[in-house]
Write a protein that holds these residues in place. Structure first.
Motif, PDB file in Angstrom:
ATOM      1  N   ASP A  92       0.794  -1.260   0.051  1.00  0.00           N
ATOM      2  CA  ASP A  92      -0.016   0.038  -0.054  1.00  0.00           C
ATOM      3  C   ASP A  92       0.607   1.260  -0.033  1.00  0.00           C
ATOM      4  N   GLU A  93       0.518   2.089  -1.052  1.00  0.00           N
ATOM      5  CA  GLU A  93       1.529   3.178  -1.192  1.00  0.00           C
ATOM      6  C   GLU A  93       1.231   4.217  -0.045  1.00  0.00           C
ATOM      7  N   ASN A  94      -0.086   4.383   0.584  1.00  0.00           N
ATOM      8  CA  ASN A  94      -0.236   5.118   1.565  1.00  0.00           C
ATOM      9  C   ASN A  94       0.129   4.695   2.897  1.00  0.00           C
ATOM     10  N   GLU A 135      -0.616  11.891  -5.558  1.00  0.00           N
ATOM     11  CA  GLU A 135      -1.546  11.914  -4.253  1.00  0.00           C
ATOM     12  C   GLU A 135      -0.573  11.791  -2.979  1.00  0.00           C
ATOM     13  N   ILE A 136       0.481  11.012  -2.922  1.00  0.00           N
ATOM     14  CA  ILE A 136       1.382  11.095  -1.882  1.00  0.00           C
ATOM     15  C   ILE A 136       2.121  12.219  -1.799  1.00  0.00           C
ATOM     16  N   ARG A 139      -0.147  14.644  -0.068  1.00  0.00           N
ATOM     17  CA  ARG A 139      -0.185  14.015   1.477  1.00  0.00           C
ATOM     18  C   ARG A 139       0.863  14.578   2.458  1.00  0.00           C
ATOM     19  N   TYR A 150      -5.048  15.647   5.994  1.00  0.00           N
ATOM     20  CA  TYR A 150      -4.392  14.574   6.335  1.00  0.00           C
ATOM     21  C   TYR A 150      -3.965  14.550   7.745  1.00  0.00           C
ATOM     22  N   GLU A 157      -0.977   2.975  10.630  1.00  0.00           N
ATOM     23  CA  GLU A 157      -0.199   3.892  10.345  1.00  0.00           C
ATOM     24  C   GLU A 157       0.572   4.489  11.521  1.00  0.00           C
TER      25      GLU A 157
END
Length: 221
Positions: A92-94, A135-136, A139, A150, A157
């Motif tokens: 997961d990139e997030n 997106e990242i 963020r 965010y 996380e």
């Protein structure tokens, strides 16, 4: 007349899947100024090869035969500051992109992206710039300036890199002793991580921990 040939940039691939390494190699070798100089499927093998013959850039997957690519990134950063690193992963990139940047990599590419993205990322990282999805990037900027968009983190996380690594191994069905051996930790240290994870994820017992870990592993794959 100067007939010297331009030196090619040397790239090492660290991934525990031979087919993936082969695919990366073919993609990289198409570039006139790039060449694959070494491959490894584990953290230990990668460090051994780097010590013998340091490359210019290392492409690293997060899940390796003997642990986490995040730990490899940290080790390379500490011992070989001149080597640039790029993470390419299905994870997961997030959850992992920011961790990889903090560890010392200059970019994160998801394996589901088009192959051309890898080549673009390689050239960007080699130039000393960061490669992340828009997106990242947004963020990380919003978090750095304290934007409320965010500011909230999911329970996962909040886990440290090591805790997340142990959580994944639990989800893969590994026992405390097996995790300790694989990650080169003591069983007591692994048990401490397990307790920290339960606390952070608000889990009451070992059964809930195992169930949540298995579910997380299944969902991210």
């Amino acid at each position: 007349m100067d007939d010297t040939k331009q030196r090619k940039t040397r790239i090492m691939i660290v991934d525990d899947h031979p087919i993936v390494r082969e695919g990366y190699s073919r993609l990289i070798e198409r570039e006139d100024n790039l060449q694959v100089c070494a491959e490894a499927d584990s953290k230990a093998e990668a460090l051994k090869q780097i010590m013998n013959d340091p490359p210019d850039l290392v492409i690293i997957d997060i899940s390796l035969k003997d642990g986490s690519g995040l730990e490899l990134i940290k080790d390379i950063k500490a011992q070989f500051k001149q080597i640039k690193m790029l993470t390419v992963s299905m994870h997961d990139e997030n959850l992992f992109a920011e961790r990889c940047i903090r560890a010392g990599a200059l970019g994160f590419v998801n394996k589901q992206q088009a192959p051309e993205q890898l080549v673009t990322a390689i050239h960007r990282v080699l130039s000393g710039k960061v490669f992340l999805s828009s997106e990242i990037t947004e963020r990380m900027i919003c978090r750095s300036i304290g934007s409320e968009n965010y500011s909230e983190q999911s329970p996962i996380e909040t886990l440290s890199d090591r805790e997340l690594e142990v959580f994944e191994q639990i989800g893969l069905g590994e026992t405390t002793r097996q995790i300790a051996q694989k990650l080169n930790l003591s069983p007591k240290t692994v048990e401490t991580y397990r307790e920290n994870i339960k606390h952070k994820l608000n889990l009451d017992n070992a059964t809930e921990l195992i169930r949540n870990a298995i579910q997380w592993v299944l969902e991210k794959n």
